[in-house]
Design a protein around this motif. Structure first.
Motif, PDB file in Angstrom:
ATOM      1  N   GLU A 156      28.705  29.853  32.451  1.00 16.12           N
ATOM      2  CA  GLU A 156      29.362  29.186  31.324  1.00 16.12           C
ATOM      3  C   GLU A 156      30.876  29.113  31.510  1.00 16.12           C
ATOM      4  N   ILE A 157      31.463  30.150  32.092  1.00 15.54           N
ATOM      5  CA  ILE A 157      32.914  30.136  32.320  1.00 15.54           C
ATOM      6  C   ILE A 157      33.300  28.945  33.194  1.00 15.54           C
ATOM      7  N   VAL A 158      32.596  28.765  34.296  1.00 19.72           N
ATOM      8  CA  VAL A 158      32.950  27.685  35.220  1.00 19.72           C
ATOM      9  C   VAL A 158      32.630  26.322  34.612  1.00 19.72           C
ATOM     10  N   GLU A 159      31.568  26.227  33.835  1.00 25.27           N
ATOM     11  CA  GLU A 159      31.263  24.954  33.165  1.00 25.27           C
ATOM     12  C   GLU A 159      32.365  24.583  32.173  1.00 25.27           C
ATOM     13  N   LEU A 176      26.772  43.378  34.880  1.00 30.98           N
ATOM     14  CA  LEU A 176      27.580  42.243  34.428  1.00 30.98           C
ATOM     15  C   LEU A 176      28.455  41.704  35.549  1.00 30.98           C
ATOM     16  N   SER A 177      29.196  42.570  36.191  1.00 36.96           N
ATOM     17  CA  SER A 177      30.119  42.118  37.237  1.00 36.96           C
ATOM     18  C   SER A 177      29.369  41.519  38.426  1.00 36.96           C
ATOM     19  N   SER A 178      28.194  42.056  38.739  1.00 41.39           N
ATOM     20  CA  SER A 178      27.382  41.485  39.825  1.00 41.39           C
ATOM     21  C   SER A 178      26.945  40.065  39.498  1.00 41.39           C
ATOM     22  N   GLY A 179      26.453  39.880  38.278  1.00 44.45           N
ATOM     23  CA  GLY A 179      25.981  38.557  37.886  1.00 44.45           C
ATOM     24  C   GLY A 179      27.095  37.550  37.759  1.00 44.45           C
ATOM     25  N   VAL A 180      28.195  37.954  37.126  1.00 39.13           N
ATOM     26  CA  VAL A 180      29.330  37.041  36.964  1.00 39.13           C
ATOM     27  C   VAL A 180      29.905  36.653  38.319  1.00 39.13           C
ATOM     28  N   ALA A 181      30.077  37.626  39.203  1.00 38.32           N
ATOM     29  CA  ALA A 181      30.623  37.328  40.532  1.00 38.32           C
ATOM     30  C   ALA A 181      29.696  36.389  41.303  1.00 38.32           C
ATOM     31  N   THR A 182      28.393  36.574  41.153  1.00 36.06           N
ATOM     32  CA  THR A 182      27.431  35.694  41.825  1.00 36.06           C
ATOM     33  C   THR A 182      27.615  34.247  41.378  1.00 36.06           C
ATOM     34  N   VAL A 184      30.220  32.790  39.698  1.00 34.33           N
ATOM     35  CA  VAL A 184      31.549  32.226  39.946  1.00 34.33           C
ATOM     36  C   VAL A 184      31.741  31.924  41.425  1.00 34.33           C
ATOM     37  N   ARG A 185      31.308  32.820  42.295  1.00 34.53           N
ATOM     38  CA  ARG A 185      31.422  32.586  43.742  1.00 34.53           C
ATOM     39  C   ARG A 185      30.688  31.312  44.164  1.00 34.53           C
ATOM     40  N   ALA A 186      29.514  31.091  43.579  1.00 27.88           N
ATOM     41  CA  ALA A 186      28.714  29.933  43.965  1.00 27.88           C
ATOM     42  C   ALA A 186      29.311  28.630  43.451  1.00 27.88           C
ATOM     43  N   ARG A 188      32.578  28.176  41.973  1.00 27.93           N
ATOM     44  CA  ARG A 188      34.033  28.037  42.113  1.00 27.93           C
ATOM     45  C   ARG A 188      34.495  28.992  43.212  1.00 27.93           C
ATOM     46  N   PRO A 189      34.188  28.660  44.485  1.00 24.28           N
ATOM     47  CA  PRO A 189      34.449  29.576  45.600  1.00 24.28           C
ATOM     48  C   PRO A 189      35.903  30.012  45.718  1.00 24.28           C
ATOM     49  N   GLY A 190      36.839  29.195  45.253  1.00 23.87           N
ATOM     50  CA  GLY A 190      38.239  29.557  45.372  1.00 23.87           C
ATOM     51  C   GLY A 190      38.724  30.539  44.333  1.00 23.87           C
ATOM     52  N   ALA A 191      37.911  30.810  43.308  1.00 20.73           N
ATOM     53  CA  ALA A 191      38.326  31.735  42.250  1.00 20.73           C
ATOM     54  C   ALA A 191      38.213  33.177  42.725  1.00 20.73           C
ATOM     55  N   VAL A 192      39.013  34.028  42.113  1.00 15.91           N
ATOM     56  CA  VAL A 192      39.011  35.453  42.407  1.00 15.91           C
ATOM     57  C   VAL A 192      38.324  36.173  41.255  1.00 15.91           C
ATOM     58  N   VAL A 193      37.379  37.044  41.571  1.00 14.38           N
ATOM     59  CA  VAL A 193      36.683  37.825  40.548  1.00 14.38           C
ATOM     60  C   VAL A 193      37.066  39.293  40.723  1.00 14.38           C
ATOM     61  N   ILE A 194      37.663  39.856  39.684  1.00 10.82           N
ATOM     62  CA  ILE A 194      38.184  41.219  39.752  1.00 10.82           C
ATOM     63  C   ILE A 194      37.514  42.072  38.696  1.00 10.82           C
ATOM     64  N   GLY A 195      37.004  43.214  39.108  1.00  8.89           N
ATOM     65  CA  GLY A 195      36.415  44.164  38.181  1.00  8.89           C
ATOM     66  C   GLY A 195      37.485  45.057  37.582  1.00  8.89           C
ATOM     67  N   VAL A 196      37.257  45.498  36.359  1.00  3.38           N
ATOM     68  CA  VAL A 196      38.199  46.385  35.675  1.00  3.38           C
ATOM     69  C   VAL A 196      37.423  47.564  35.103  1.00  3.38           C
ATOM     70  N   GLU A 197      37.914  48.770  35.330  1.00  6.18           N
ATOM     71  CA  GLU A 197      37.282  49.955  34.769  1.00  6.18           C
ATOM     72  C   GLU A 197      38.331  50.990  34.394  1.00  6.18           C
ATOM     73  N   PRO A 198      37.977  51.982  33.592  1.00  2.00           N
ATOM     74  CA  PRO A 198      38.951  53.000  33.187  1.00  2.00           C
ATOM     75  C   PRO A 198      39.353  53.911  34.344  1.00  2.00           C
ATOM     76  N   ASP A 199      40.584  54.382  34.316  1.00  5.35           N
ATOM     77  CA  ASP A 199      41.010  55.407  35.270  1.00  5.35           C
ATOM     78  C   ASP A 199      40.081  56.609  35.235  1.00  5.35           C
ATOM     79  N   LEU A 200      39.570  56.933  34.060  1.00  2.00           N
ATOM     80  CA  LEU A 200      38.763  58.135  33.876  1.00  2.00           C
ATOM     81  C   LEU A 200      37.285  57.943  34.226  1.00  2.00           C
TER      82      LEU A 200
END
Length: 314
Positions: A156-159, A176-182, A184-186, A188-200
């Motif tokens: 949906e993001i790329v659409e 979530l990150s696995s599915g979203v990256a899959t 977006v990569r397919a 919008r290959p030029g986009a960068v997908v970055i995961g975010v998590e807590p320091d802790l």
């Protein structure tokens, strides 16, 4: 290990259509290049409804009769309970002690059986129930159906923003990150997908660096207020992340709190701590991120009122 494909994500999108809200992209008023994907607007308050609905849709008639079981700190359990009730499928949820009361109460309100256990027993207890009752185990993230269902967010993001440059997505168990990256990569290959998590609870960061699953343990990760991001990736999700996620950045508890406040005040979104980490990365770590049109996935809004009050009251 065979990874899911964009075809799997498209199949999931067909399964969930009409059952899951297609959330909009919201442009922020404080950052001209930042859009929000507010999964907090789902009927159960989180993105988890996508994977759960897809998993239930894929059950055979015999499996539907036996029911489903899972373990969850709240959002996945709530989503599976909702999807199972909508499909007329029996459901049991194993919840770790200490999970937010707001989430546990909402699960019970759906009329499913809830079992509270010590955090280390959550997985084994769900497996025991599956083995003794024949119920189908639907894990929170370690499941191809779940990964494909969550990947519909990326679709949906790329659409909706075809020239997206950066997607920021929270990372816990990695479904979530696995599915979203899959997706977006397919698309919008030029986009960068970055995961975010807590320091802790930076076990995904450490797992990517080591090339294997690194487990911090829930005694360590329970220090973060982001309760939905306390588990490490699985072998399945790590394989996807190694292949398709560009990298992981981490945020502090103070940054999470500040991002929650910004989302409530300026985007008018009620969010839980886990949902704010992607926005926290954009607010406080922009120098570490690529420039360009950025989408932050806001994963859920099932927040304990006391936690919400604590970030709004100086």
């Amino acid at each position: 290990m065979e990874l899911i494909s964009i075809s799997d994500v498209r199949a999931a999108a067909a399964d969930i259509a009409g059952h899951v809200l297609r959330t909009p992209l919201l442009r922020t008023g404080w950052d001209a290049d930042l859009w929000l994907k507010p999964e907090s607007l789902q009927p159960v308050g989180s993105f988890k409804l996508r994977g759960a609905t897809h998993a239930v849709a894929r059950l055979t008639a015999a499996e539907r009769a036996r029911g489903v079981v899972t373990h969850s700190s709240g959002n996945h359990g709530l989503a599976l309970a909702y999807a199972a009730r909508a499909a007329g499928v029996p459901c049991r949820i194993v919840v770790p002690e200490g999970a937010p009361a707001a989430k546990v109460d909402r699960i019970r309100d759906l009329g499913v059986e809830v079992l509270l256990v010590p955090p280390p027993r959550r997985g084994p207890e769900a497996e025991r129930i599956a083995a003794t009752t024949g119920a189908v185990l639907v894990p929170p993230f370690d499941d191809r159906r779940i990964v494909a269902g969550q990947g519909t967010i990326g679709l949906e993001i790329v659409e909706d923003l075809p020239d997206v440059d950066v997607v920021l997505v929270p990372v816990g168990g990695g479904g979530l990150s696995s599915g979203v990256a899959t997706a977006v990569r397919a698309l919008r290959p030029g986009a960068v997908v970055i995961g975010v998590e807590p320091d802790l609870a930076a076990d995904a960061r450490d797992s990517l660096a080591a090339g294997r699953v690194v487990v911090w343990g829930e005694d360590a990760t329970y220090r973060t207020m982001a309760d939905g991001l306390r588990l490490p990736p699985s072998e399945l999700t790590l394989a996807h992340l190694l292949a398709r996620l560009d990298r992981v950045v981490t945020v502090t508890e103070e940054e999470i709190r500040a991002a929650m406040g910004r989302l409530v005040r300026d985007a008018r979104l009620v969010v839980e701590p886990s949902a704010a980490v992607a926005v926290a990365a954009r607010l406080f770590h922009a120098a570490e991120l690529p420039a360009g049109r950025t989408v932050a996935v806001v994963t859920g809004g099932n927040v304990d009122p006391a936690v919400l009050a604590s970030v709004l009251v100086p």
